[in-house]
Design a protein around this motif. Structure first.
Motif, short mmCIF file in Angstrom:
data_model
loop_
_atom_site.label_atom_id
_atom_site.label_comp_id
_atom_site.label_asym_id
_atom_site.label_seq_id
_atom_site.Cartn_x
_atom_site.Cartn_y
_atom_site.Cartn_z
N SER A 66 0.84 -1.19 0.00
CA SER A 66 0.00 0.00 0.00
C SER A 66 0.88 1.25 0.00
N ASN A 67 0.21 2.39 -0.13
CA ASN A 67 0.94 3.65 -0.07
C ASN A 67 1.67 3.82 1.25
N LYS A 68 1.12 3.18 2.28
CA LYS A 68 1.79 3.25 3.59
C LYS A 68 3.19 2.66 3.51
N ASP A 69 3.30 1.55 2.78
CA ASP A 69 4.61 0.91 2.66
C ASP A 69 5.55 1.75 1.79
N LEU A 70 4.98 2.37 0.76
CA LEU A 70 5.83 3.11 -0.18
C LEU A 70 6.25 4.46 0.38
N ILE A 71 5.27 5.16 0.97
CA ILE A 71 5.56 6.53 1.40
C ILE A 71 5.82 6.59 2.90
N GLY A 72 4.97 5.95 3.65
CA GLY A 72 5.10 5.98 5.10
C GLY A 72 3.75 6.22 5.74
N HIS A 73 3.70 6.13 7.04
CA HIS A 73 2.45 6.40 7.75
C HIS A 73 2.71 6.71 9.22
N TYR A 74 1.70 7.35 9.83
CA TYR A 74 1.82 7.64 11.25
C TYR A 74 1.35 6.44 12.05
N MET A 75 2.10 6.09 13.05
CA MET A 75 1.63 5.01 13.91
C MET A 75 2.05 5.33 15.35
N GLY A 76 1.09 5.26 16.24
CA GLY A 76 1.37 5.50 17.66
C GLY A 76 1.89 6.90 17.91
N ILE A 77 2.49 7.11 19.05
CA ILE A 77 3.03 8.42 19.38
C ILE A 77 4.44 8.27 19.94
N THR A 78 5.18 9.34 19.83
CA THR A 78 6.50 9.35 20.47
C THR A 78 6.48 10.44 21.54
N LYS A 79 7.06 10.14 22.68
CA LYS A 79 7.00 11.06 23.82
C LYS A 79 8.43 11.46 24.16
N LYS A 80 8.68 12.74 24.27
CA LYS A 80 10.03 13.18 24.61
C LYS A 80 9.96 14.02 25.87
N GLU A 81 10.75 13.70 26.86
CA GLU A 81 10.74 14.45 28.12
C GLU A 81 12.09 15.08 28.34
N VAL A 82 12.12 16.34 28.67
CA VAL A 82 13.38 17.00 29.01
C VAL A 82 13.26 17.46 30.46
N VAL A 83 14.09 16.93 31.32
CA VAL A 83 14.05 17.34 32.73
C VAL A 83 15.25 18.23 32.99
N ASP A 84 14.98 19.44 33.38
CA ASP A 84 16.05 20.39 33.63
C ASP A 84 16.22 20.55 35.15
N ASN A 85 17.21 19.90 35.72
CA ASN A 85 17.44 20.07 37.16
C ASN A 85 18.89 20.52 37.41
N TYR A 86 19.30 21.36 36.49
CA TYR A 86 20.68 21.87 36.59
C TYR A 86 20.85 22.69 37.88
N ILE A 87 19.82 23.51 38.14
CA ILE A 87 19.86 24.27 39.40
C ILE A 87 18.95 23.50 40.36
N HIS A 88 19.46 23.05 41.48
CA HIS A 88 18.73 22.15 42.37
C HIS A 88 17.41 22.71 42.86
N SER A 89 17.38 24.00 43.03
CA SER A 89 16.17 24.58 43.61
C SER A 89 15.04 24.69 42.58
N VAL A 90 15.41 24.53 41.28
CA VAL A 90 14.38 24.67 40.24
C VAL A 90 14.17 23.31 39.57
N TYR A 91 12.95 22.92 39.44
CA TYR A 91 12.66 21.67 38.75
C TYR A 91 11.78 22.00 37.55
N LYS A 92 12.28 21.69 36.38
CA LYS A 92 11.52 22.04 35.17
C LYS A 92 11.42 20.79 34.29
N LYS A 93 10.25 20.54 33.84
CA LYS A 93 10.08 19.36 33.00
C LYS A 93 9.28 19.74 31.75
#
Ligand SMILES: Nc1ncnc2c1ncn2[C@@H]1O[C@H](COP(=O)(O)OP(=O)(O)OP(=O)(O)O)[C@@H](O)[C@H]1O
Length: 295
Positions: A66-93
């Motif tokens: 199918s066109n999915k095989d030839l071109i591509g398709h979306y499937m599921g999701i990807t989750k990216k988390e960035v946790v910034d705890n460089y400064i101990h008193s600040v927690y940022k996600k």
């Protein structure tokens, strides 16, 4: 996967065909080899692709492709988390959730200028092959996904080689005229006797006399039908089994006779739809015993 391009014997029979095909591909036009099963279309396509000196992508046509095989398709999701705890008193996600794109085979080939071999393309549904119309004519790959439309321009070196069996073969679809109109279609027939012998010798290691005996015998059977069946593949099969299993290639050898019957009956039976299998096998054995008429 079998290394088809390294096994190809560039016999003189193919010389002009190869150079013409390279000329068409290098000037931006796709070529299409069509012909009966087992005459060497796929091997030829691999060989020509190798001469182009570009990466090669192989697509095998089939009903479910199918066109999915030839071109591509979306499937599921990807989750990216960035946790910034460089400064101990600040927690940022930070969290980013995106649909996951699975890239199809054609995208990379189009972008990077591969040679694409689309083997047995008429076994894919015509609606799957529609994507090729603008790809071959306007040299852009239209991609629809996630509500967006993108047109990917072709790399200048991108080119395609198609192979197919004729439409009367089981399991093939009728190809839309518009697609055929964009291809340079060349009929591939079985090579001449000398070339066939050389190919069989190279592929199986049988000697000249043995190769000649197999090819002449198979040719006598071909004369009962359309000339191309039993195929080159069938002749290679007989030589290869005989060589590997040390079966003497001699018409009087019972095991060799049985091997020939097992490989060839299915090919010859369709020439005699009203005959019993036994009768067809008698005829095959008769032809096996028969020496070629002196010239
Ligand atoms: N010139 C050649 N040199 C070496 N081997 C060859 C050559 N031509 C054909 N063959 C061999 O013959 C057999 C059949 O070839 P191939 O698979 O390319 O046929 P085809 O026409 O694509 O068949 P199909 O339509 O069934 O896919 C293979 O084993 C292949 O390696």
């Amino acid at each position: 996967m079998m290394n088809q391009q390294d096994e190809f014997l560039a016999v003189p029979f193919y010389q002009s065909l190869v150079s013409r095909s390279l000329m068409y591909l290098r000037t931006g036009f796709p070529v299409h080899f069509t012909g009966p099963s087992g005459v060497g279309k796929t091997s030829l396509a691999f060989y020509i692709a190798k001469q182009m000196d570009r990466p090669v992508t192989v697509i095998r046509g089939h009903h479910e492709l199918s066109n999915k095989d030839l071109i591509g398709h979306y499937m599921g999701i990807t989750k990216k988390e960035v946790v910034d705890n460089y400064i101990h008193s600040v927690y940022k996600k930070e969290q980013e959730v995106r649909p996951l794109w699975m890239q199809g085979q054609l995208i990379e080939a189009v972008k990077k200028g591969h040679v694409v071999i689309y083997d047995e393309f008429t076994r894919s549904r015509p609606e799957t092959n529609n994507i090729l119309l603008s790809l071959l004519e306007e040299r852009v790959l239209p991609v629809y996904g996630n509500g967006k439309f993108t047109a990917i321009p072709c790399h200048p070196d991108f080119c395609m080689i198609f192979t197919s069996n004729p439409e009367e073969y089981a399991g093939t679809f009728h190809t839309q005229d518009a697609l055929i109109d964009r291809l340079i279609t060349i009929g591939i027939n079985l090579c001449d006797e000398q070339s066939e012998m050389a190919i069989i010798r190279k592929k199986t290691g049988v000697n000249e006399k043995e190769a000649a005996s197999i090819v002449q015998f198979v040719n006598r059977l071909r004369a009962y039908g359309n000339g191309s069946s039993p195929s080159l593949r069938a002749a290679i099969m007989i030589a290869s089994i005989a060589k590997k299993a040390s079966v003497e290639i001699c018409p009087k050898n019972l095991l060799y006779q049985q091997l020939c019957l097992d490989v060839l009956t299915r090919h010859v039976q369709p020439f005699f739809p009203d005959e019993e299998e036994e009768t067809v096998q008698e005829l095959i054995l008769q032809e096996l015993q028969r020496e070629d008429e002196p010239e």
